[in-house]
Design an enzyme around this catalytic site. Structure first.
Site, PDB file in Angstrom:
ATOM      1  N   ASP A 170      46.391 104.784 -63.206  1.00 48.89           N
ATOM      2  CA  ASP A 170      46.345 106.233 -63.080  1.00 48.89           C
ATOM      3  C   ASP A 170      45.603 106.616 -61.806  1.00 48.89           C
ATOM      4  O   ASP A 170      44.495 106.118 -61.550  1.00 48.89           O
ATOM      5  CB  ASP A 170      45.639 106.844 -64.299  1.00 48.89           C
ATOM      6  CG  ASP A 170      45.877 108.339 -64.405  1.00 48.89           C
ATOM      7  OD1 ASP A 170      46.936 108.803 -63.945  1.00 48.89           O
ATOM      8  OD2 ASP A 170      45.023 109.041 -64.958  1.00 48.89           O
ATOM      9  N   HIS A 209      42.642 119.498 -58.053  1.00 44.17           N
ATOM     10  CA  HIS A 209      42.003 119.048 -59.291  1.00 44.17           C
ATOM     11  C   HIS A 209      40.651 118.411 -58.982  1.00 44.17           C
ATOM     12  O   HIS A 209      39.641 118.704 -59.651  1.00 44.17           O
ATOM     13  CB  HIS A 209      42.916 118.043 -59.996  1.00 44.17           C
ATOM     14  CG  HIS A 209      42.294 117.354 -61.166  1.00 44.17           C
ATOM     15  ND1 HIS A 209      41.938 118.015 -62.327  1.00 44.17           N
ATOM     16  CD2 HIS A 209      41.938 116.049 -61.359  1.00 44.17           C
ATOM     17  CE1 HIS A 209      41.398 117.152 -63.184  1.00 44.17           C
ATOM     18  NE2 HIS A 209      41.392 115.961 -62.620  1.00 44.17           N
ATOM     19  N   ARG A 214      29.174 118.746 -59.111  1.00 46.91           N
ATOM     20  CA  ARG A 214      28.528 118.527 -57.813  1.00 46.91           C
ATOM     21  C   ARG A 214      28.870 119.704 -56.907  1.00 46.91           C
ATOM     22  O   ARG A 214      29.589 119.544 -55.908  1.00 46.91           O
ATOM     23  CB  ARG A 214      29.005 117.220 -57.174  1.00 46.91           C
ATOM     24  CG  ARG A 214      28.755 115.957 -57.957  1.00 46.91           C
ATOM     25  CD  ARG A 214      29.213 114.719 -57.180  1.00 46.91           C
ATOM     26  NE  ARG A 214      30.597 114.843 -56.748  1.00 46.91           N
ATOM     27  CZ  ARG A 214      31.658 114.512 -57.485  1.00 46.91           C
ATOM     28  NH1 ARG A 214      31.478 114.045 -58.712  1.00 46.91           N
ATOM     29  NH2 ARG A 214      32.894 114.653 -57.019  1.00 46.91           N
ATOM     30  N   GLU A 233      46.009 116.234 -69.783  1.00 46.72           N
ATOM     31  CA  GLU A 233      46.156 116.299 -68.336  1.00 46.72           C
ATOM     32  C   GLU A 233      47.643 116.271 -68.008  1.00 46.72           C
ATOM     33  O   GLU A 233      48.347 115.323 -68.383  1.00 46.72           O
ATOM     34  CB  GLU A 233      45.437 115.124 -67.643  1.00 46.72           C
ATOM     35  CG  GLU A 233      43.925 115.240 -67.712  1.00 46.72           C
ATOM     36  CD  GLU A 233      43.200 114.194 -66.866  1.00 46.72           C
ATOM     37  OE1 GLU A 233      41.988 114.325 -66.700  1.00 46.72           O
ATOM     38  OE2 GLU A 233      43.863 113.256 -66.368  1.00 46.72           O
ATOM     39  N   GLU A 245      50.450 115.435 -65.887  1.00 49.02           N
ATOM     40  CA  GLU A 245      50.713 114.496 -64.789  1.00 49.02           C
ATOM     41  C   GLU A 245      52.197 114.163 -64.751  1.00 49.02           C
ATOM     42  O   GLU A 245      52.952 114.454 -65.680  1.00 49.02           O
ATOM     43  CB  GLU A 245      49.915 113.198 -64.978  1.00 49.02           C
ATOM     44  CG  GLU A 245      48.419 113.377 -65.083  1.00 49.02           C
ATOM     45  CD  GLU A 245      47.662 112.054 -64.966  1.00 49.02           C
ATOM     46  OE1 GLU A 245      48.262 111.065 -64.463  1.00 49.02           O
ATOM     47  OE2 GLU A 245      46.490 112.009 -65.377  1.00 49.02           O
ATOM     48  N   ASP A 298      48.053 112.520 -69.865  1.00 49.57           N
ATOM     49  CA  ASP A 298      46.937 111.568 -69.900  1.00 49.57           C
ATOM     50  C   ASP A 298      45.789 112.204 -70.691  1.00 49.57           C
ATOM     51  O   ASP A 298      44.868 112.788 -70.132  1.00 49.57           O
ATOM     52  CB  ASP A 298      46.497 111.224 -68.472  1.00 49.57           C
ATOM     53  CG  ASP A 298      45.437 110.147 -68.453  1.00 49.57           C
ATOM     54  OD1 ASP A 298      45.460 109.281 -69.339  1.00 49.57           O
ATOM     55  OD2 ASP A 298      44.582 110.169 -67.548  1.00 49.57           O
TER      56      ASP A 298
END
Length: 453
Positions: A139, A146, A155, A212, A214, A246
């Site tokens: 993956d 994203h 952060r 998720e 994907e 996912d």
């Protein structure tokens, strides 16, 4: 190697299968995705879908393709493994596509069934799509939007790590827990970080279950151990693409991901759609990748003229949700988001090339995930982690808030969601649409969350 637009992409091309001529179908004659079909009373067989019909490729090959040296691997057995098709050279796949279209186009004669049980063609509700054997699963983390969203939550002063714009980031997943669309997904149990005022982690059911959105891409031809794949040849090693959910346990992930990345927060389940849309079918929807001015140039091994001009693919990706209460009340699923695969920072060719650059041997049928597909707007975010988050790093000026500041989604039943509840069904769809060409769809990828043990 470029995938040419040819007569098989002609939007005026129609089929004697009338349902394939509907302009809203996912499966016109220009698509012809591959999948594994369980036919009652027979083995699983390699098949393709057109409109509301399923074509048994094994039987068609045995009856019609005996004169083709390129397609002999499909001729003879009563069932054909997807592995056989994955190992085909590009020229073989192109011939198979052309010959299937020649049999199904409107000026060809419909199949004359001689065996009532083992037929050339079935109604789609007569067969069951099943998953295929995946040797390995990797993956990636290829959406810069994203990565920026998630990085900004935890952060805010340094959302993107210094390597992100230089190297396609990925991790080795768990192939054994990749499941077919429609299978239930059990809420995982695992360790979670100590709560406020606590000193020890806890162990129990995941509280922050997420999806998720994907896309997966399926390796065709492999490479020998120790031999890299050149970016100019990378797409010759790909069979096609599917939808991939996912599933992610965010509380488990937050506690375990440092220093080595995802582990049990990801390995409990990943769901794939049954249909593999071929790279040939996607040829009309290629476009240039997006890179912001001032971004570093990829290193030479990740660059090619074709990748610069056509490396991205314009695929629209949608996520829907239906709670158990919504289904009980007969309410339609609500659309949560709509993003586009063309906004990914790294292309499929770059991801595959980088994966094999150290000599890692890719094998036919391996699955590679794109990573969550997100855009710069809130309604294009491909996970609940992002969708319910109140921050917006792409606003002017950026809105940076703590990762836990969230506005729940409102469901038509009055329910609210920040993360998934037991009984929730997640439905993912993907399709390509462009003036002058037929719509090409991927079908659906579905999964219902069931309670933890």
């Amino acid at each position: 190697m470029p995938y040419d637009i040819d007569e098989t992409h002609d939007p005026e091309l129609e089929s004697w299968v009338e349902s394939a001529n509907d302009r809203e179908t996912d499966f016109p004659i220009q698509n012809l995705p591959f999948f594994i079909a369980q036919i009652p009373g027979y083995d699983q067989v390699l098949a393709t879908r057109i409109g509301d019909r399923v074509v048994n490729i094994a039987k068609v090959a045995a009856h019609y393709f005996g004169d083709s040296p390129a397609l002999q691997d499909l001729v003879g057995p009563t069932s054909v493994a997807l592995y056989d098709l994955c190992a085909f050279m590009t020229e073989q796949r192109r011939e198979l596509r052309q010959r299937l279209i020649a049999l199904l186009r409107s000026d060809a004669a419909p199949f004359e069934e001689v065996d009532e049980d083992y037929k050339f063609m079935y109604q789609v509700d007569e067969v069951t799509p099943v998953g295929w054997d995946i040797g390995d699963y990797t993956d990636f983390y290829a959406s810069v939007h994203h990565a920026t969203n998630v990085g900004s939550m935890f952060r805010p002063d340094n959302p993107l790590l210094p390597n992100y714009k230089h190297v396609p980031i990925g991790y080795h997943g768990r192939a054994s827990s990749v499941v077919a669309s429609g299978m239930e997904v059990r809420r995982p149990v695992g360790q979670q970080a100590p709560g406020d005022g606590e000193t020890q982690p806890t162990f129990g059911p995941c509280k922050l279950l997420d999806y998720e959105m994907e896309l997966g891409f399926i390796v065709g031809r492999g490479n020998e151990l120790g031999e890299p794949i050149d970016i100019n040849d990378a797409e010759d090693h790909l069979l096609g693409m599917c939808i991939l959910n996912d599933w992610s346990a965010r509380d488990l992930q937050k506690w375990e991901y440092q220093p080595l990345g995802p582990f049990l927060a990801k390995s409990f389940a990943s769901t794939i759609s049954p249909y593999i849309v071929t790279m040939e079918a996607l040829a009309p929807f290629r476009c240039a990748p997006e890179r912001a001015a001032g971004d570093p140039e990829p290193l030479p091994y990740l660059q090619s003229e074709y990748n610069r001009s056509h490396g991205a693919i314009d695929i629209q990706c949608e996520v829907f949700l239906a709670s158990a209460k919504m289904r009980e009340q007969g309410l339609d699923p609500i659309k949560l988001s709509r993003g586009n695969f063309r906004h990914m920072y790294w292309t499929v060719a770059q991801m595959l090339t980088h994966h094999a650059s150290n000599g890692c041997n890719m094998q036919p049928g391996d699955l590679l995930g794109s990573g969550t597909i997100s855009g710069t707007t809130r309604d294009s975010r491909g996970s609940l982690l992002e969708l319910t988050w109140d921050g917006d790093p792409f606003a002017e000026p950026p809105v940076v808030v703590p990762g836990t500041s969230r506005t729940p989604l409102k469901l038509p039943t009055g329910e609210e969601r920040k993360f998934l509840a037991d009984g929730d069904e997640v439905i993912m769809k993907a399709f390509c649409q462009r003036d002058g060409y037929r719509r090409i769809g991927f079908g659906e990828c579905r999964g219902i969350v069931t309670p933890a043990h």
